[in-house]
Write an enzyme that holds these catalytic residues in place. Sequence first.
Site, short mmCIF file in Angstrom:
data_model
loop_
_atom_site.label_atom_id
_atom_site.label_comp_id
_atom_site.label_asym_id
_atom_site.label_seq_id
_atom_site.Cartn_x
_atom_site.Cartn_y
_atom_site.Cartn_z
N ARG A 146 0.83 -1.21 0.00
CA ARG A 146 0.00 0.00 0.00
C ARG A 146 0.86 1.26 0.00
O ARG A 146 0.58 2.23 -0.70
CB ARG A 146 -0.92 -0.01 1.22
CG ARG A 146 -1.83 1.21 1.32
CD ARG A 146 -2.77 1.06 2.53
NE ARG A 146 -3.72 2.14 2.57
CZ ARG A 146 -3.57 3.24 3.31
NH1 ARG A 146 -2.49 3.41 4.05
NH2 ARG A 146 -4.49 4.18 3.31
N HIS A 155 0.79 4.23 -2.77
CA HIS A 155 0.58 5.65 -2.46
C HIS A 155 1.76 6.50 -2.94
O HIS A 155 1.57 7.63 -3.37
CB HIS A 155 0.36 5.84 -0.96
CG HIS A 155 -1.05 5.54 -0.55
ND1 HIS A 155 -1.73 6.28 0.39
CD2 HIS A 155 -1.91 4.58 -0.95
CE1 HIS A 155 -2.95 5.80 0.54
NE2 HIS A 155 -3.08 4.76 -0.26
N ASN A 211 -2.92 9.22 4.01
CA ASN A 211 -1.84 8.52 4.71
C ASN A 211 -1.89 8.67 6.23
O ASN A 211 -1.40 7.80 6.95
CB ASN A 211 -0.48 9.04 4.23
CG ASN A 211 -0.25 8.75 2.76
OD1 ASN A 211 -0.71 7.75 2.24
ND2 ASN A 211 0.46 9.65 2.09
N HIS A 254 -6.32 -2.34 -0.58
CA HIS A 254 -6.24 -1.27 0.40
C HIS A 254 -7.04 -1.60 1.65
O HIS A 254 -6.61 -1.36 2.76
CB HIS A 254 -6.76 0.04 -0.19
CG HIS A 254 -5.72 0.85 -0.84
ND1 HIS A 254 -4.99 0.42 -1.90
CD2 HIS A 254 -5.24 2.08 -0.54
CE1 HIS A 254 -4.13 1.34 -2.25
NE2 HIS A 254 -4.25 2.37 -1.44
#
Length: 200
Positions: A64, A68, A96, A195
Amino acid sequence: MASSFPSMFVVILSLLLVFFSGSSRAQLSTTYYSKTCPNVLTKVKSAVQSAISKEKRAGAALLRLHFHDCFVNGCDGSVLLDDTSSFTGEKNANPNKNSARGFDVVDDIKTEVEKACPGVVSCADILAIAARDSVTILGGRSWNVKLGRRDATTASQSAANNGIPQPTSSLSTLISDFSNVGLSTKDMIALSGMHLSALK
């Protein structure tokens, strides 16, 4: 729940290859460090294995984190940068904040790699290798990671807030966001599922 990780990673593997391999402007190569840091792959895999042994979710968290990073200005390691006096970084951006994990694992890997090859391997490449190793350690297929990324020297919280798809976005907005980086609706569904598992 742990048994669902490997099948999920297998599903998203091909999507990651398409997305991540095209997200750097540099000329990348699978043999980039063969002379300058030949043990980098072994060192990264060992550290990822150790992290997953301590907490199985670490693998999903690293994947993940890489996603990102790549969704904001390409796979340049900018998500790893702490805030400075000249910029506010991505770590505390809305997508985040209080959810991105794995920074400590990347820091540990970087420390080990620096002992062997000081100043050679980028954090962006370490994160890309760690994401691949997370998939394979948890039962997914492996792939060759092309290396040679340069680390970002700056980061932007606003770019992360605006660039990373929001979970509250409408379906049409999400489809558009993923399409803007060359990903299909099917890709979006698979990566969104990953996610959710990484956040649990």
